[in-house]
Write a protein that holds these residues in place. Structure first.
Motif, PDB file in Angstrom:
ATOM      1  N   PRO A  59       0.798  -1.225   0.000  1.00  0.00           N
ATOM      2  CA  PRO A  59       0.000   0.000   0.000  1.00  0.00           C
ATOM      3  C   PRO A  59       0.828   1.271   0.000  1.00  0.00           C
ATOM      4  N   ILE A  60       2.075   1.217   0.448  1.00  0.00           N
ATOM      5  CA  ILE A  60       2.935   2.401   0.349  1.00  0.00           C
ATOM      6  C   ILE A  60       4.264   1.965  -0.247  1.00  0.00           C
ATOM      7  N   THR A  70       9.524  -9.171   1.201  1.00  0.00           N
ATOM      8  CA  THR A  70       8.152  -9.670   1.043  1.00  0.00           C
ATOM      9  C   THR A  70       8.136 -10.888   0.122  1.00  0.00           C
ATOM     10  N   LEU A  73       9.343 -13.814   2.041  1.00  0.00           N
ATOM     11  CA  LEU A  73       8.266 -14.284   2.932  1.00  0.00           C
ATOM     12  C   LEU A  73       7.266 -15.124   2.158  1.00  0.00           C
ATOM     13  N   ARG A  77       6.415 -18.884   2.940  1.00  0.00           N
ATOM     14  CA  ARG A  77       5.040 -19.253   3.270  1.00  0.00           C
ATOM     15  C   ARG A  77       4.527 -20.369   2.370  1.00  0.00           C
TER      16      ARG A  77
ATOM     17  N   ALA B 386      -0.849 -16.094  10.663  1.00  0.00           N
ATOM     18  CA  ALA B 386      -0.031 -14.997  10.141  1.00  0.00           C
ATOM     19  C   ALA B 386       1.021 -15.542   9.182  1.00  0.00           C
ATOM     20  N   GLU B 387       1.484 -16.736   9.486  1.00  0.00           N
ATOM     21  CA  GLU B 387       2.541 -17.336   8.680  1.00  0.00           C
ATOM     22  C   GLU B 387       1.984 -17.963   7.398  1.00  0.00           C
ATOM     23  N   ARG B 389      -1.515 -18.158   6.374  1.00  0.00           N
ATOM     24  CA  ARG B 389      -2.732 -17.592   5.793  1.00  0.00           C
ATOM     25  C   ARG B 389      -3.635 -18.683   5.217  1.00  0.00           C
ATOM     26  N   ARG B 422      -0.190  -8.944  11.260  1.00  0.00           N
ATOM     27  CA  ARG B 422       1.003  -8.762  10.436  1.00  0.00           C
ATOM     28  C   ARG B 422       0.694  -9.128   8.983  1.00  0.00           C
ATOM     29  N   TRP B 424       2.725  -9.600   5.448  1.00  0.00           N
ATOM     30  CA  TRP B 424       4.075  -9.678   4.887  1.00  0.00           C
ATOM     31  C   TRP B 424       5.077  -9.189   5.923  1.00  0.00           C
ATOM     32  N   VAL B 425       5.829  -8.139   5.575  1.00  0.00           N
ATOM     33  CA  VAL B 425       6.849  -7.701   6.527  1.00  0.00           C
ATOM     34  C   VAL B 425       6.330  -6.587   7.432  1.00  0.00           C
ATOM     35  N   PHE B 426       5.045  -6.288   7.345  1.00  0.00           N
ATOM     36  CA  PHE B 426       4.528  -5.121   8.053  1.00  0.00           C
ATOM     37  C   PHE B 426       3.706  -5.515   9.273  1.00  0.00           C
ATOM     38  N   PHE B 460      -5.380  -3.479   4.859  1.00  0.00           N
ATOM     39  CA  PHE B 460      -4.061  -3.264   4.254  1.00  0.00           C
ATOM     40  C   PHE B 460      -4.199  -2.742   2.824  1.00  0.00           C
ATOM     41  N   PHE B 499       1.722   4.385   7.981  1.00  0.00           N
ATOM     42  CA  PHE B 499       3.075   3.834   8.111  1.00  0.00           C
ATOM     43  C   PHE B 499       4.022   4.831   8.770  1.00  0.00           C
TER      44      PHE B 499
END
Lengths: 230, 513
Positions: A59-60, A70, A73, A77, B386-387, B389, B422, B424-426, B460, B499
């Motif tokens: 989003p940003i 990401t 991740l 996942r 979270a891991e 989904r 959470r 992704w990384v956020f 998000f 953010f």
């Protein structure tokens, strides 16, 4: 579903994102891919949706480091065994992906770097940039004892262990030389095989001449810190 | 003295005459000997292409003697019968000499390598080269190959006028009148004094080799009679019989290298499919690799008293596939009872059913045992949500690899516990609370139901840019109005404010409500 993933971080890459992805679909059919759209201001996200590409959109604008992380991740996942980051600017040739994956499977390598400098072929960077690359090769050699001919190459394939590590720890910007140091220091194997890169198809490089000095200093410090802390 | 001498001389003349006469008689006799009666077209040419296979040589030898341990114990270059026979093939082919001639000659000369004659085994002299009836001499060779090569070259000296292809190692090559004996039968009286030397080799040795049907049960030192009967194999497989009926060694080689892995039954007393059906522990390991079962039977099973003959009627079902134990999440009876569509398509083979579960069932979220339901596992553990989904397969793998050990529950939780924050990384918890978000945004609540993952995704991807409030501690409009410097930087890109608060604003103590 493949066990190999291509991570494509994209920030304002509308000019070549479609070609990049189609190149992967055609020339690296063994790979899945995911585009990490880092809140592009141009039509990158729109083009991804129109073409039915697999895309995660942030989003940003979070920076290249967060975008790539990401991607790792995502790889963690969904259980991928191998992941490689390919720049959205079309500089990498997807035909090399299969070669790199086979090499990793056969040699059980932790991280495999596609080097432009083992055999001098294809597009070579400008003189100033080449000097910078040689400088980092030397710095990494001093810090780790390992010679990496192309420490700034973005074409780096990693196995499952490093996917899990990168999913937790990844530098915010200019990550390549720093992570190379970290990976060597943590005892994973790093190897290089020659690749040929093309000239940028469109878009702008993230490293402008003005920022080169900042880049050199910042990355040097990051490498030294990485060498000391791991 | 002179008289005596002349008498002797006279006598010696007589003796010479007698000797000459005898020689004439002998040579005439040799003209009418059985060997020279044979017409040329019935004689066996020494030179020419080889007519026998390696397997035939091995079986022929094995049926007559046991390969002497000497060759291995003394560290020679032919430690096994296979290597010995292969050397004969190689050397004969190199010089164009028929291997059946050279090999059978050696069997004759050495009495099947038992060396019952004057030449000892250590000489590596396979055809009495340099040995005569009157002296104690014989040639000695440094290796088995050199011995064989010398014999083959000596045969070529007799049978042909062509040059040697290998360097000459035959010490008596130059003594032979080249090409004087092109046929095996011609060697009589030449290679050896016996007038039937050649015909003996042909009738007493080569005939047996030629007609030897070669049925054997040993291959590369492994005995296959526990699972292999050559007659049964020939009788039941026409394709094999068409190719290998004449060569028992090749027949066995086909079974060992192909038939076994194709699941061919090769005797009355062992059926690989019976063996497979009888033992679930083996199916857990070997799956559908039918050859591996037979290999196991030969290596271990027979000795362990297992049977591949009588079905034991075992109803056990596999729970391991490709080395992974799925028993924590899978039970054959549960899976088939609750997923009749699977057996309708695949049948009831336990390996096929487990393969379906592993390749498809888990990804499709199918329940494989009463003890594990991924929906319950997903509901109970927000850290896993979270891991992983919506990646259902990952919940199964996690339970197998970690969950069981960590004492996590596999079933019994019907509603979401907690909520993820959470993406992704956020980490969004500074600006996002699940309950607050749904309570203050009823349209979102209606759309996502009780799915905390969908709620966070909505926030998000859309909520932030729409300026929605998701936390008591943060209101984007209040944040913007209290921090005009940010409005200058971000304008209407609302997500940036969220953010900014997470990364800097909260720590800087900026007002956000």
């Amino acid at each position: 579903m493949s066990n190999k993933l291509v991570i494509i971080p994209a920030f304002n890459e509308a000019g070549c994102i479609v070609n990049t992805v189609n190149d992967i679909i055609e020339n690296a059919p063994d790979f899945d891919y995911v585009i990490i759209n880092d809140c592009s201001r141009d039509d990158t996200y729109k083009l991804c949706l129109e073409n039915g590409f697999n895309v995660v959109s942030l989003p940003i604008n979070s920076g290249i480091g967060a975008a790539v992380q990401t991607g790792y991740l995502y790889a963690k996942r969904y259980g991928y065994e191998y992941a490689i980051q390919v720049d959205g600017d079309g500089q990498h040739d997807a035909a090399f992906l299969g070669t790199m994956a086979r090499y990793m499977e056969e040699h059980n390598t932790g991280m495999l770097i596609g080097s432009r400098y083992i055999e001098k072929q294809g597009f070579q960077s400008s003189g100033l940039r080449r000097f910078g690359i040689k400088y980092f090769t030397l710095l990494i050699k001093i810090l780790t004892g390992k010679k990496i001919t192309d420490p700034t190459s973005g074409m780096r394939m990693v196995g499952r262990d490093i996917i899990e590590y990168f999913a937790e720890e990844y530098p915010k910007d200019y990550p390549e030389p720093e992570t190379a140091v970290t990976i060597v220091k943590r005892g994973w194997s790093v190897e290089e095989i020659p690749v040929v890169m093309k000239e940028r198809q469109a878009g702008t490089s993230s490293i402008s001449p003005k920022r080169s000095i900042y880049y050199m200093i910042k990355v040097s410090l990051a490498c030294i810190i990485a060498a000391m802390s791991s | 003295m002179k008289k005596c001498l002349s008498k002797v001389l006279k006598n010696s003349k007589k003796i010479i005459a007698v000797v000459l006469a005898l020689a004439v008689i002998c040579s005439t006799a040799s003209l009418v000997s059985p060997s020279s009666e044979v017409a040329a077209e019935d004689k066996y040419p020494i030179m020419g292409p080889t007519n026998v296979t390696l397997g035939q040589l091995i079986n022929y030898y094995s049926s007559n003697a046991t390969y002497p341990a000497y060759y291995a114990l003394a560290g020679t270059d032919a430690p096994t019968l296979d290597s010995f026979c292969q050397m004969y093939l190689d050397e004969c082919n190199a010089e164009g000499v028929r291997v059946e001639v050279a090999f059978c000659q050696a069997m004759n000369e050495t009495n099947y390598l038992k060396y019952t004659g004057r030449v000892p085994i250590e000489a590596k002299n396979f055809a009495g080269i340099g040995a005569t009836d009157s002296t104690q001499e014989y040639n000695v060779f440094s290796s088995v190959r050199e011995g064989i090569r010398a014999q083959v070259q000596h045969l070529k000296a007799y049978a042909s006028t062509a040059n040697l292809n290998n360097p000459c190692v035959d010490p008596r090559f130059h003594l032979v009148s080249r090409g004087c004996a092109p046929y095996l039968e011609d060697l009589s009286g030449r290679w050896a004094s016996s007038p039937t030397y050649g015909t003996d080799i042909r009738n007493n040795f080569m005939a047996k080799l030629g007609t030897f049907n070669g049925f054997c049960t040993m291959y590369n030192g492994v005995e296959y009679s526990g699972v292999y009967d050559p007659y049964f194999y020939l009788d039941h497989y026409a394709d094999v019989a068409a190719l290998f009926a004449h060569d028992g060694y090749a027949l066995l080689a086909h079974y060992v290298n192909h038939g076994m892995y194709e699941g061919r039954k090769a005797c009355d007393w062992y059926d690989p499919y019976v063996y497979k059906a009888n033992y679930v522990d083996l199916r857990n390991v070997f799956g559908h690799n039918i050859g591996a079962y037979t290999r196991h039977y030969l290596d271990f099973g027979e000795a362990e008293g297992r049977t591949g003959w009588i079905p034991t009627g075992s109803t056990d079902k596999v729970w391991v596939l490709n080395g992974v134990d799925y028993s924590a999440v899978y039970n054959y009876n549960f899976y088939t009872a609750n997923n009749p569509d699977v057996t309708a398509v695949l049948g009831t083979d336990d390996i096929d059913v487990l393969t379906h579960f592993v390749n498809n069932g888990m990804s499709e979220g199918r329940q494989g045992s009463g003890g594990f339901d991924y929906k319950s596992y997903m509901n109970e553990y927000p850290d896993l949500r979270a891991e992983f989904r919506y990646n259902t397969r990952a919940y199964y793998d996690h339970y197998i690899n970690y969950g069981v050990k960590e004492g996590r529950h596999g079933s019994g939780c019907n509603a979401r516990v907690g909520a993820i924050t959470r993406v992704w990384v956020f980490e969004m918890s500074d600006v996002y609370n699940y309950d607050y978000y749904l309570a203050n945004n009823p349209d979102v609540a209606a759309a996502v139901g009780d799915d905390d993952i969908a709620a966070l995704d909505h926030f998000f991807n859309n909520g932030m840019n729409e300026g929605r409030r998701a936390s008591q501690n943060f209101d984007v409009w209040a944040y913007a109005s209290h921090n005009p410097d940010l409005v200058e930087a971000f304008g209407m890109s609302l997500a940036n404010y969220y953010f900014h608060y997470i990364n800097y604003g909260r720590a800087e103590g900026r007002i956000a409500v």
